[in-house]
Design a protein around this motif. Structure first.
Motif, mmCIF file in Angstrom:
data_model
loop_
_atom_site.group_PDB
_atom_site.id
_atom_site.type_symbol
_atom_site.label_atom_id
_atom_site.label_comp_id
_atom_site.label_asym_id
_atom_site.label_seq_id
_atom_site.Cartn_x
_atom_site.Cartn_y
_atom_site.Cartn_z
ATOM 1 N N GLY A 56 -6.147 15.988 42.732
ATOM 2 C CA GLY A 56 -5.676 16.576 41.448
ATOM 3 C C GLY A 56 -4.310 16.218 41.324
ATOM 4 O O GLY A 56 -3.627 16.419 40.260
ATOM 5 N N ASP A 57 -3.609 15.718 42.332
ATOM 6 C CA ASP A 57 -2.070 15.205 42.000
ATOM 7 C C ASP A 57 -2.133 13.969 41.262
ATOM 8 O O ASP A 57 -3.006 13.116 41.077
ATOM 9 C CB ASP A 57 -1.460 15.222 43.641
ATOM 10 C CG ASP A 57 -1.127 16.216 44.174
ATOM 11 O OD1 ASP A 57 -1.024 17.325 43.587
ATOM 12 O OD2 ASP A 57 -1.066 16.417 45.380
ATOM 13 N N LEU A 81 -7.263 11.495 43.392
ATOM 14 C CA LEU A 81 -5.720 11.419 42.705
ATOM 15 C C LEU A 81 -5.874 10.872 41.280
ATOM 16 O O LEU A 81 -6.687 9.771 41.211
ATOM 17 C CB LEU A 81 -4.847 10.827 43.750
ATOM 18 C CG LEU A 81 -4.643 11.372 45.015
ATOM 19 C CD1 LEU A 81 -3.748 10.223 46.024
ATOM 20 C CD2 LEU A 81 -4.029 12.624 45.099
ATOM 21 N N LEU A 82 -5.107 11.190 40.394
ATOM 22 C CA LEU A 82 -4.977 10.564 39.255
ATOM 23 C C LEU A 82 -3.756 9.436 39.291
ATOM 24 O O LEU A 82 -2.754 9.720 39.747
ATOM 25 C CB LEU A 82 -4.386 11.293 38.026
ATOM 26 C CG LEU A 82 -5.315 12.485 37.736
ATOM 27 C CD1 LEU A 82 -5.433 13.474 38.601
ATOM 28 C CD2 LEU A 82 -5.093 13.122 36.192
ATOM 29 N N PRO A 104 4.549 13.421 38.591
ATOM 30 C CA PRO A 104 3.818 12.622 39.829
ATOM 31 C C PRO A 104 4.060 13.293 41.144
ATOM 32 O O PRO A 104 5.487 13.742 41.390
ATOM 33 C CB PRO A 104 4.122 11.258 39.672
ATOM 34 C CG PRO A 104 5.422 11.162 38.938
ATOM 35 C CD PRO A 104 5.550 12.435 37.882
ATOM 36 N N LYS A 105 3.461 13.125 42.003
ATOM 37 C CA LYS A 105 3.667 13.774 43.550
ATOM 38 C C LYS A 105 4.129 12.602 44.383
ATOM 39 O O LYS A 105 4.851 12.726 45.122
ATOM 40 C CB LYS A 105 2.547 14.469 44.128
ATOM 41 C CG LYS A 105 2.162 15.898 43.457
ATOM 42 C CD LYS A 105 3.401 16.709 43.868
ATOM 43 C CE LYS A 105 3.133 18.098 43.258
ATOM 44 N NZ LYS A 105 1.745 18.734 44.012
ATOM 45 N N ALA A 106 3.916 11.257 43.610
ATOM 46 C CA ALA A 106 4.167 10.087 44.507
ATOM 47 C C ALA A 106 4.421 8.823 43.420
ATOM 48 O O ALA A 106 3.725 8.872 42.369
ATOM 49 C CB ALA A 106 3.212 9.763 45.407
ATOM 50 N N ILE A 107 5.354 8.062 43.692
ATOM 51 C CA ILE A 107 5.691 6.924 42.568
ATOM 52 C C ILE A 107 5.210 5.707 43.891
ATOM 53 O O ILE A 107 6.194 5.276 44.768
ATOM 54 C CB ILE A 107 6.996 6.752 42.132
ATOM 55 C CG1 ILE A 107 7.165 8.098 41.335
ATOM 56 C CG2 ILE A 107 7.421 5.593 41.356
ATOM 57 C CD1 ILE A 107 8.724 8.089 40.846
ATOM 58 N N GLY A 155 -17.845 13.950 38.716
ATOM 59 C CA GLY A 155 -17.583 13.077 37.598
ATOM 60 C C GLY A 155 -16.560 13.911 36.619
ATOM 61 O O GLY A 155 -16.139 13.194 36.078
ATOM 62 N N ALA A 156 -16.741 15.130 36.639
ATOM 63 C CA ALA A 156 -15.617 15.763 35.815
ATOM 64 C C ALA A 156 -14.189 15.768 36.336
ATOM 65 O O ALA A 156 -13.283 15.878 35.286
ATOM 66 C CB ALA A 156 -16.027 17.155 35.746
ATOM 67 N N ASP A 157 -13.877 15.039 37.260
ATOM 68 C CA ASP A 157 -12.701 15.170 37.946
ATOM 69 C C ASP A 157 -11.985 13.941 37.128
ATOM 70 O O ASP A 157 -12.447 12.837 36.764
ATOM 71 C CB ASP A 157 -12.457 14.601 39.250
ATOM 72 C CG ASP A 157 -12.570 15.916 40.213
ATOM 73 O OD1 ASP A 157 -12.160 17.007 39.702
ATOM 74 O OD2 ASP A 157 -13.228 16.004 41.164
#
Length: 516
Positions: A56-57, A81-82, A104-107, A155-157
């Motif tokens: 989810g991050d 992750l998105l 974002p949690k990460a770049i 699939g909904a994520d």
């Protein structure tokens, strides 16, 4: 074949079947096999999990089209992750707005350095330098660590966020789910007959919606993809040379890039020797130029006009160009019929049930705009033709006409959105940028059609303090990307108003070009 519920499982299955086939064919770096890409994506996924990222991050990426960068996209998909791909050349102000929206949690950075402003604005996000030569040692150390169960992602994520122009001055982040993209892949494979033997070009920028087709239609079909750098894409003859040498069989781009290749005479009758599909979409293709392309290559390749908003998983309709399309040289080619996994309504504008705004519904309609509930509820709405059950679709803002055979024809926009150089642009975003420039009292932006598919963005402003047009343009260029910068800004003492006291854009549009 096992049931496939998400994109991570889909790629794992594809990579297992086609392990030794080429997933990426790079003109300079050579071949990356499906096995290699799968292995690298697993390693990057482990790295991200070890760094504390959770399902989810959001991961923001500055993507250079290297194997590590594509593997990073796959890594995000595998562990829920998105990802969102960002333009490293965007003005810092626009990147700031995007980063504030998606948090974002990460770049992940594939370039030597981060854009300076991003380094300042990254906030709590950690930065991972993704130059492949720098990460191999760290990845090898993760060889034995386990990945979570890939089936945990549903699939909904959400799978990715694609940022596009926003009328409020803040870019909108359209969110697509795993199920959205799985449906899209199935349709693309069927409609365009994508096979493992195909080699797809990837001339589209990776932060641009058209790249969704390149990546997912190729890498999830056992086919190969040829990543083309921005430098190569700007060199018309060099670009054609890459397609020729790599024997690409499927091309997808905006019409303006094909027009550029034609007008510079970079594309000749003997070029694209292996091509079987030339797909184009994102803007109208001027009929005179389309006829030139059809006469040049139509005898050995199918030309496909496609349509679809970013909010509905890249494209959702296709029409194969034929001789009948050139009976009327003024009208744009038809959009054809929607994909079977879409349905639609035409919301009448008073011109009858066969003309009005296109409302799309079906399993490829996205999840809305990330961290933006207000604009989501404005565009993703209940089907206005009934209220018997929840039937959420997307109001495209595109005005269409349905002909007697059921094909759709694009007729314009219901708002101030334009298509320019293939990009979907909200003129209000440019107005918002111009309005923030010191000394601007009021402003407006219009789009002037120059004919033959060409156009220019023009701005108008009244000022509290004197300033030159060039100064205003330079100020706007610090806020919006190059393709959104006005060609000129005309300074007027007072902008014309209509009877309601609003800025009269029709009056601005009717001003002679010599006057502006």
């Amino acid at each position: 074949m096992p049931y496939i519920s998400n994109l991570g499982l889909k790629f794992r299955e594809t990579a297992a079947v086609h392990a030794e086939r080429a997933a990426l064919r790079e003109p300079e770096r050579g071949i990356t096999s499906y096995l290699q890409l799968d292995h690298l994506s697993n390693q990057i996924a482990r790295l991200l999990l070890q760094r504390g990222l959770q399902r989810g991050d959001v991961v923001a990426m500055f993507h250079d089209k290297s194997p590590a960068a594509f593997a990073s996209m796959l890594a995000c998909l595998k562990v829920g992750l998105l990802y969102t791909n960002l333009d490293p050349d965007s003005p810092w102000e626009r990147l700031r707005k995007i980063l504030e929206t998606c948090e974002p949690k990460a770049i992940l950075n594939s370039y030597t350095e981060l854009p300076h402003a991003v380094d300042v604005l990254k906030g709590e996000a950690m930065v991972v330098q993704m130059r492949q030569v720098e990460i191999l040692a760290e990845l090898d150390a993760l060889e034995t660590s386990d990945l979570p169960d890939l089936g945990a992602v549903t699939g909904a994520d959400p799978a990715y966020i694609m940022f596009t122009s926003g009328s409020t001055g803040i870019p909108k982040g359209a969110v697509m789910s795993h199920a959205n993209v799985l449906n899209f892949i199935d349709w693309a494979q069927d409609r365009f007959e994508i096979r493992p033997s195909d080699i797809l070009s990837n001339a589209n920028p990776i932060y641009f919606d058209n790249s969704v087709f390149d990546f997912y239609a190729a890498i999830f079909s056992g086919a190969s993809m040829v990543p083309i750098s921005s430098e190569q894409a700007r060199d018309p003859r060099g670009l054609v040379g890459v397609i020729n040498r790599m024997l690409c069989t499927v091309w997808f781009s905006v019409p303006s890039l094909l027009v550029y290749l034609l007008t510079t005479r970079a594309l000749g009758a003997s070029d694209f020797p292996a091509i079987r599909k030339i797909i184009f979409g994102g803007e109208g293709f001027p009929k005179s130029k389309l006829k030139l392309l059809y006469d040049l290559l139509g005898h050995r390749a199918q030309l496909e006009n496609v349509y679809g908003p970013t909010e509905c998983t890249c494209i959702c309709s296709a029409h194969t160009i034929g001789p009948s399309d050139f009976k009327d040289m003024q009208a744009l080619a038809t959009l054809g019929f929607l994909a079977p996994n879409f349905d639609y309504e035409i919301l009448s504008d008073g011109g009858g049930e066969n003309a009005g705004e296109l409302f799309l519904r079906g399993p490829d309609v996205g999840l809305g705009y990330y961290n933006d509930p207000e604009r989501t509820t404005q565009a993703f709405v209940q089907n206005p033709t009934h209220h018997r059950f929840s039937d959420i679709g997307y109001r495209t803002g595109d005005l269409v006409r349905r002909d007697s055979e059921g094909r759709l024809h694009f007729k314009g926009r219901a708002d101030f959105q334009i298509k320019h150089m293939g990009y979907r642009i909200e003129l209000e975003e440019i107005e918002a940028a111009l309005g923030t420039v010191d000394g601007v009292k009021e402003c407006a932006v219009i789009y002037r059609n120059l004919g033959d598919g060409l156009g220019q963005i023009h701005g108008f402003a009244s000022l509290a303090v004197p300033a030159e047009s060039e100064e205003l343009i330079e100020s706007v260029a610090k806020i919006v990307p190059p393709y959104m910068v006005p060609k000129r800004v005309t300074v007027l003492e007072v902008l014309p108003k209509n009877a309601n006291g609003k800025i009269d854009r029709l009056a601005l549009q009717s001003m002679p070009s010599s006057a502006v």
